[in-house]
Design a protein around this motif. Structure first.
Motif, PDB file in Angstrom:
ATOM      1  N   ASP A  99       0.849  -1.193   0.000  1.00 41.24           N
ATOM      2  CA  ASP A  99       0.000   0.000   0.000  1.00 41.24           C
ATOM      3  C   ASP A  99       0.884   1.241   0.000  1.00 41.24           C
ATOM      4  N   THR A 116       0.225   4.300   0.295  1.00 41.68           N
ATOM      5  CA  THR A 116      -0.128   5.351   1.248  1.00 41.68           C
ATOM      6  C   THR A 116       0.541   5.141   2.602  1.00 41.68           C
ATOM      7  N   ARG A 117       1.141   3.979   2.845  1.00 39.88           N
ATOM      8  CA  ARG A 117       1.802   3.699   4.117  1.00 39.88           C
ATOM      9  C   ARG A 117       3.262   4.148   4.134  1.00 39.88           C
ATOM     10  N   PRO A 132      -9.460   1.303  -6.027  1.00 34.61           N
ATOM     11  CA  PRO A 132      -9.036   1.092  -4.630  1.00 34.61           C
ATOM     12  C   PRO A 132      -7.948   2.049  -4.160  1.00 34.61           C
ATOM     13  N   LEU A 133      -6.949   2.338  -5.010  1.00 35.70           N
ATOM     14  CA  LEU A 133      -5.871   3.225  -4.592  1.00 35.70           C
ATOM     15  C   LEU A 133      -6.382   4.642  -4.345  1.00 35.70           C
ATOM     16  N   GLU A 191      -9.447   5.705  -3.697  1.00 36.74           N
ATOM     17  CA  GLU A 191     -10.345   5.767  -2.549  1.00 36.74           C
ATOM     18  C   GLU A 191      -9.582   5.664  -1.237  1.00 36.74           C
ATOM     19  N   ARG A 192      -8.568   4.808  -1.217  1.00 37.68           N
ATOM     20  CA  ARG A 192      -7.749   4.648  -0.006  1.00 37.68           C
ATOM     21  C   ARG A 192      -6.963   5.924   0.269  1.00 37.68           C
ATOM     22  N   LYS A 209      -7.449   8.443   3.584  1.00 37.27           N
ATOM     23  CA  LYS A 209      -6.378   8.603   4.566  1.00 37.27           C
ATOM     24  C   LYS A 209      -5.849  10.031   4.616  1.00 37.27           C
TER      25      LYS A 209
END
Length: 502
Positions: free
Chosen positions: A59, A61-62, A81-82, A84-85, A89
């Motif tokens: 991921d 975003t981490r 998915p990317l 929206e995630r 965040k």
């Protein structure tokens, strides 16, 4: 217990091994007596560059990079998915900036925002192209622009560490392997020119792309002399210019500043002369006869009526011989007893996809290449497909739990491919390989790169059955029970929702 102020979900980019720290694997298997595509390796071993780049699946975003890349659409509201995630965040401030202030980003361009609640300081938003084989060069140029402008933005803002996601998207029709070639060569060329201003580039892939990048990384970032040498054989001929940008020969036209000036060397100024040979009259050129998709027909194995040295004999004779050969095989397919092949059940039609196109299923495990009568296998293939290929159709190949005895040789596949008529290639809209292995991906890449590049953009490897539900309803898909059992064992239940692929 984590130290105060440290997010337990955060991944430190410096904890990830660099590409130089990863042990070189077994070099790809080359065909017997291969001919190098490049006389010298296009990319040599560079320890400094290999220490700056790493490949990671997870991921994005981490990561605590200075900047992370977000692949989205023109209106910055892509549903994947990317996206929206990332939007969830980063917090409402990012949504407000994107939808109220920025609003739009054109294909191939980038916009940069703060990272807000993410670990990254900046988010670099970019828009990958839609892929259409008719405008392949335009798509390649736009994708190159995405990666290059992203890296330029990183340098301009003095970021030292950037996390790059895969910008090309299957949902936009871009073949993953072709996108990986553009990405890797652009990054490599950028690091060759401006690598001193970057400390680390993290290539972040989803599970569907990781195997492709694992295969191609050694060619663009070789770690040993063996990997470096493999690049001479396995890299495509066209690697772009010194920055990795696709080169369009038709645009390289010399402009003479003085009309009275004459060049002594006329070869360069006559690059387009082949289009109208001196002996051709206007009435015999393909354009005047309004032939449909002449170049496309040549690519897909058909032979335009005017091609070759003698347009009135050699070409027509070749076309006629090929057509007569196919018709003979079709007559045999309709008259001979093919029950020993049809009874195996490895090839059959099952329903239609969501666009009403017939779907052909091929079960790899049931195809015993070393035992089956290959002549009759070809006849049965023609018997089944001839009525279907008059219009658009789709093939799904299940490589699930196959063995070496199920793997046909590339020579036989090429022979079958050459026998089939132009309509087979033209009307094939997609070829899906389900549960591919590393061997399958290498062989598929080799065949579609060097033997059948005209269908390369139609071939897609997918890791599970449920990925097919975007193109075919479950009730239209009839497959053996062992495939679904293996799929659940490997991927679990309900691992994918239709429409959620990125």
């Amino acid at each position: 217990m984590e130290p105060l102020g440290v997010n337990p979900n955060q991944v430190d980019v410096w904890s990830l091994p660099s590409w130089a720290q990863c042990e070189p694997g077994t070099p790809p298997t080359l065909p017997p007596q291969p001919t190098p595509t490049h006389p010298t390796p296009p990319f040599t071993v560079d320890i400094d560059i290999n220490n700056k780049i790493c490949l990671w699946s997870g991921d994005i975003t981490r990561l605590n990079a200075d900047g992370i890349v977000h692949s989205t659409n023109e209106t910055l509201n892509d549903r994947n998915p990317l996206s929206e995630r990332l939007l969830a965040k980063a917090g409402p401030e990012l949504k407000n900036e994107l939808f109220s202030n920025i609003r739009y980003c054109k294909t191939g361009d980038v916009v940069v925002t703060d990272g807000y609640q993410l670990s990254a300081r900046y988010i670099i938003h970019t828009v990958g192209p839609r892929y259409n084989i008719k405008y392949q060069t335009a798509a390649e140029t736009a994708l190159h622009a995405c990666y290059r402008r992203t890296l330029q933005s990183v340098v301009e803002r003095r970021m030292k560490v950037v996390a790059l996601c895969v910008i090309n998207s299957v949902r936009r029709g871009y073949p993953p392997d072709q996108g990986a070639h553009i990405a890797l060569r652009t990054i490599r060329r950028f690091l060759e020119h401006w690598g001193s201003q970057l400390e680390r580039v993290v290539l972040v892939t989803e599970s569907i792309d990781i195997s492709i990048y694992q295969l191609l990384m050694p060619l663009y970032f070789p770690r040993s002399s063996q990997e470096q040498q493999c690049g001479s054989y396995l890299l495509p001929l066209d690697l772009g210019d010194k920055y990795g940008e696709p080169v369009i020969p038709d645009r390289q036209i010399r402009i003479i500043d003085n009309p009275q000036h004459k060049y002594e060397d006329l070869d360069d100024s006559a690059e387009l002369a082949w289009q109208l040979q001196p002996g051709e009259t206007v009435g015999t050129h393909a354009f005047t006869r309004m032939e449909e998709d002449v170049d496309k027909q040549r690519l897909l194995g058909g032979q335009p009526a005017y091609a070759t040295a003698d347009p009135t004999t050699a070409s027509l004779t070749s076309d006629l011989q090929h057509k007569q050969r196919y018709e003979r095989l079709l007559r045999r397919a309709k008259s001979e007893d093919l029950s020993e092949v049809s009874g195996i059940g490895c090839l059959y039609q099952c329903g239609t996809d969501k666009l009403g196109r017939p779907v052909v299923i091929f079960i790899g495990k049931w195809f015993k290449f070393t035992e089956i009568n290959l002549d009759k296998a070809l006849l049965y293939l023609i018997y089944l497909l001839d009525p279907l290929v008059r219009g658009d159709y789709v093939i799904i190949y299940f490589h699930t739990i196959t063995d070496t005895c199920n793997h046909p040789s590339l020579t036989w596949i090429r022979q079958v491919y050459d026998v089939l008529e132009y309509k087979y290639k033209k009307n094939l809209k997609a070829f899906y390989i389900v549960h591919p292995t590393l061997w399958t991906k290498i062989m598929t890449w080799w065949f579609t790169t060097f033997m059948a590049p005209q269908i390369k953009h139609k071939v897609h490897s997918i890791p599970g059955v449920e990925y097919l539900y975007d193109i075919i309803d479950p009730d239209q898909l009839e497959i053996p029970a062992y495939i679904t059992e293996h799929d659940m064992t490997v991927n679990g239940l309900r691992y994918y929702k239709p429409g959620s692929a990125s």
